[in-house]
Design an enzyme around this catalytic site. Structure first.
Site, PDB file in Angstrom:
ATOM      1  N   LYS A 203       0.912  -1.127  -0.079  1.00  0.00           N
ATOM      2  CA  LYS A 203      -0.043  -0.008   0.051  1.00  0.00           C
ATOM      3  C   LYS A 203       0.939   1.329  -0.017  1.00  0.00           C
ATOM      4  CE  LYS A 203      -3.763   0.131   2.643  1.00  0.00           C
ATOM      5  NZ  LYS A 203      -4.649   0.626   3.788  1.00  0.00           N
ATOM      6  N   GLU A 209      10.439  -5.278   3.631  1.00  0.00           N
ATOM      7  CA  GLU A 209      10.609  -6.638   2.851  1.00  0.00           C
ATOM      8  C   GLU A 209      10.259  -6.845   1.765  1.00  0.00           C
ATOM      9  OE1 GLU A 209       9.386  -7.566   7.302  1.00  0.00           O
ATOM     10  OE2 GLU A 209       8.863  -6.248   5.596  1.00  0.00           O
ATOM     11  N   GLY A 260      -4.768  -4.625   5.791  1.00  0.00           N
ATOM     12  CA  GLY A 260      -4.112  -5.457   5.146  1.00  0.00           C
ATOM     13  C   GLY A 260      -4.670  -7.005   5.249  1.00  0.00           C
ATOM     14  N   ARG A 261      -5.125  -7.343   6.276  1.00  0.00           N
ATOM     15  CA  ARG A 261      -5.740  -8.604   6.603  1.00  0.00           C
ATOM     16  C   ARG A 261      -6.817  -8.825   5.890  1.00  0.00           C
ATOM     17  NH1 ARG A 261      -4.564  -6.070  10.849  1.00  0.00           N
ATOM     18  NH2 ARG A 261      -6.093  -5.660  12.463  1.00  0.00           N
ATOM     19  N   GLU A 346      -3.709 -11.034  14.603  1.00  0.00           N
ATOM     20  CA  GLU A 346      -3.435  -9.806  14.482  1.00  0.00           C
ATOM     21  C   GLU A 346      -4.451  -8.719  14.683  1.00  0.00           C
ATOM     22  OE1 GLU A 346      -0.288  -8.601  11.275  1.00  0.00           O
ATOM     23  OE2 GLU A 346      -2.023  -7.483  10.400  1.00  0.00           O
ATOM     24  N   HIS A 377      -1.155 -37.922  11.838  1.00  0.00           N
ATOM     25  CA  HIS A 377       0.001 -38.753  12.448  1.00  0.00           C
ATOM     26  C   HIS A 377       0.960 -37.808  12.838  1.00  0.00           C
ATOM     27  CE1 HIS A 377      -1.593 -42.271   9.727  1.00  0.00           C
ATOM     28  NE2 HIS A 377      -1.999 -41.271   9.046  1.00  0.00           N
ATOM     29  N   LYS A 486       8.730  -3.652  12.942  1.00  0.00           N
ATOM     30  CA  LYS A 486       9.196  -2.996  11.781  1.00  0.00           C
ATOM     31  C   LYS A 486      10.208  -2.151  12.310  1.00  0.00           C
ATOM     32  CE  LYS A 486       5.143  -3.441   8.938  1.00  0.00           C
ATOM     33  NZ  LYS A 486       4.075  -2.855   7.999  1.00  0.00           N
TER      34      LYS A 486
END
Length: 517
Positions: A203, A209, A260-261, A346, A377, A486
């Site tokens: 955005k 990153e 964002g999420r 979050e 398993h 961050k």
């Protein structure tokens, strides 16, 4: 804060009393024996899915008290405020309107104040889908690389993997989110500059990153003989100027009222639209909108996001369960646990209320999981015999798209068997083989995994998280803990280059020194 917090209601006091007297001792096996109609009473239909809540540690009395709690917390008013475009993200003074991203253009029952945003939404959507179709028709482009992190990665990943049966042929999709160079390096080995489209999703166009990976991808592109950065790179960003300085001309934006999420429905969904096509993407939006309308209109007693959120509160604040396991029994949903980790933890991983006051009770549980068939398993041993009781959420799909009916029948049988085994347990005099049972689970069943049903499923979880946050009296739409990490990462990056250890704690200084020598 004008609304009552959950612990300030009379219903909370009554729930505590009921839990101590009866609720903590509930046995599911006895409950089914006493109430033959329990399955029908504690299950329901919702858009594109069916939910069985009957294997949960809840009865009519506790459920009714939880409905009272929701009413006393003025949950319905909270819901109305969100759909009215009020600034319910109080710490950032923003509205929360991701539901507008899937609101039909022709539908008119919106407040006047939201008419302009909905016009912008559909203008951007039309542009994005038009571009997606161009890429789909461009036979020279065989690889699409999405560079993003958080919701800019998890949303497209979960949708494209889930909708593999709808994916366009002859195009491969790659995702780069980690700053660990092994991830980008592995992707670059599989592609060629002339046949690759890079989507840079940030955005602000400053996400450390994402921009670092995008810069490395551009350097590789040019060094490997690539030309026309503007043709092979596009951006999903609000910072058009920064993208142009990078060399990108094609940009698609979104708004500050989209977290964002909650953003896969926006231009962040560009790789999804390329994969399943504009019609498929609109079906995804339509499924989510159907769940929006269910959440907006259904009474509390038949409102699935609300019922699930109330169950989450019952488990977290009264039973004291610290986590919830998500077990998809369909490979297409294998990334749902990771997606839900961000969505829930979050959003609701907070310890202060809307007034900034410390909370006296627990909030978000830890969300974790893996494909159920694999988990059987591995970690299912702990679910059946471990010292912690962990509610399990089984995700099943009635009709498979892969055509291997024997495998699918066995997969479904395993899901049903595990939920039954958790409840029934096994009485054995040999303690090593004894399983206590009475361990709760929910089953969410899709008839098929389609764009519409996936949209409905994800929207269900979004609204469930919102309801939980509203009941706990927290802001589900900021993430200051993420921001702190961050800031410190940027500081530490500089220190790794310079060796500056001024004002560092002894541990960080010692580790930094070892990394530099």
């Amino acid at each position: 804060m004008q609304r009552l917090r959950c612990d300030e209601t009379q219903a909370w006091v009554r729930l505590q009393s009921y839990f101590e007297d009866q609720g903590s001792q509930q046995d599911l096996r006895t409950a089914f024996g006493l109430e033959p109609g329990r399955f029908n009473a504690f299950s329901q239909e919702a858009p594109y899915l069916f939910a069985d809540l009957s294997k949960n540690l809840i009865d009519h009395q506790s459920q009714n008290l939880l409905f009272d709690l929701a009413k006393q917390c003025e949950l319905e008013k909270c819901r109305e405020d969100m759909f009215a475009g009020c600034a319910i993200n109080t710490t950032e003074a923003r509205a929360v309107m991701h539901y507008l991203l899937r609101w039909p253009k022709e539908k008119k029952d919106l407040p006047e104040s939201l008419r302009h945003p909905i016009s912008e939404v559909h203008a951007t959507l039309d542009q994005m889908l038009s571009y997606a179709e161009q890429v789909r028709q461009d036979e020279a482009i065989t690889d699409i690389v999405n560079i993003g992190i958080g919701g800019s990665d998890l949303g497209p990943v979960v949708a494209i993997q889930a909708l593999e049966a709808y994916k366009i042929e002859k195009k491969r999709f790659h995702f780069v989110s980690s700053i660990d160079g092994l991830e980008l390096g592995a992707v670059l080995k599989q592609i060629r500059p002339a046949s690759t489209l890079f989507i840079v999703a940030s955005k602000s166009f400053t996400t450390h990153e994402t921009i670092t990976n995008a810069q490395s991808a551009r350097e590789w592109f040019l060094a490997a003989g690539g030309t026309q950065v503007a043709r092979h790179f596009c951006a999903v960003t609000s910072n058009v100027e920064a993208a142009r300085q990078f060399g990108i001309e094609k940009c698609f934006g979104f708004w500050d009222w989209v977290g964002g999420r909650f953003s896969l429905w926006s231009s962040i969904g560009l790789p999804i639209a390329i994969s399943i096509g504009p019609e498929g993407f609109r079906d995804l939006l339509a499924g989510a909108h159907a769940m929006d309308m269910h959440f907006k209109r259904a009474p509390l007693e038949k409102n699935l996001p609300i019922r699930l959120a109330l169950l989450d509160l019952w488990y977290r604040n009264f039973h004291g369960f610290t986590s919830r396991n998500v077990a998809p029994y369909y490979r297409g949903l294998r990334r749902m646990p990771a997606y839900l980790q961000q969505l829930e933890m979050e959003s609701n991983g907070k310890s202060v209320d809307l007034d900034g006051q410390r909370l006296p009770y627990q909030t978000a549980p830890v969300i974790w999981g893996e494909l159920g068939a694999n988990g059987q398993h591995a970690y299912f041993q702990l679910l059946h015999q471990g010292t912690d009781v962990i509610p399990v959420e089984f995700l099943v799909v009635k009709k498979a798209t892969h055509g291997l009916e024997i495998q699918h029948r066995i997969t479904l049988a395993n899901a049903l068997a595990q939920s039954r085994a958790l409840m029934m347990g096994q009485a054995e005099s040999d303690g090593h083989r004894h399983m206590p049972g009475n361990r709760p689970s929910t089953t969410l069943m899709l008839d098929e995994l389609s764009p519409a049903s996936l949209g409905a499923l994800i929207a269900l979880y979004e609204h469930r998280v919102f309801v939980s946050g509203a009941l706990w009296g927290i802001n589900s739409f900021d993430q200051w803990g993420v921001q702190l990490g961050k800031v410190m990462a940027n500081d530490m990056t500089s220190r790794l280059q310079t060796g500056d250890m001024d004002r560092l704690d002894a541990s960080s200084a010692g580790l930094l020194k070892r990394l530099r020598t």
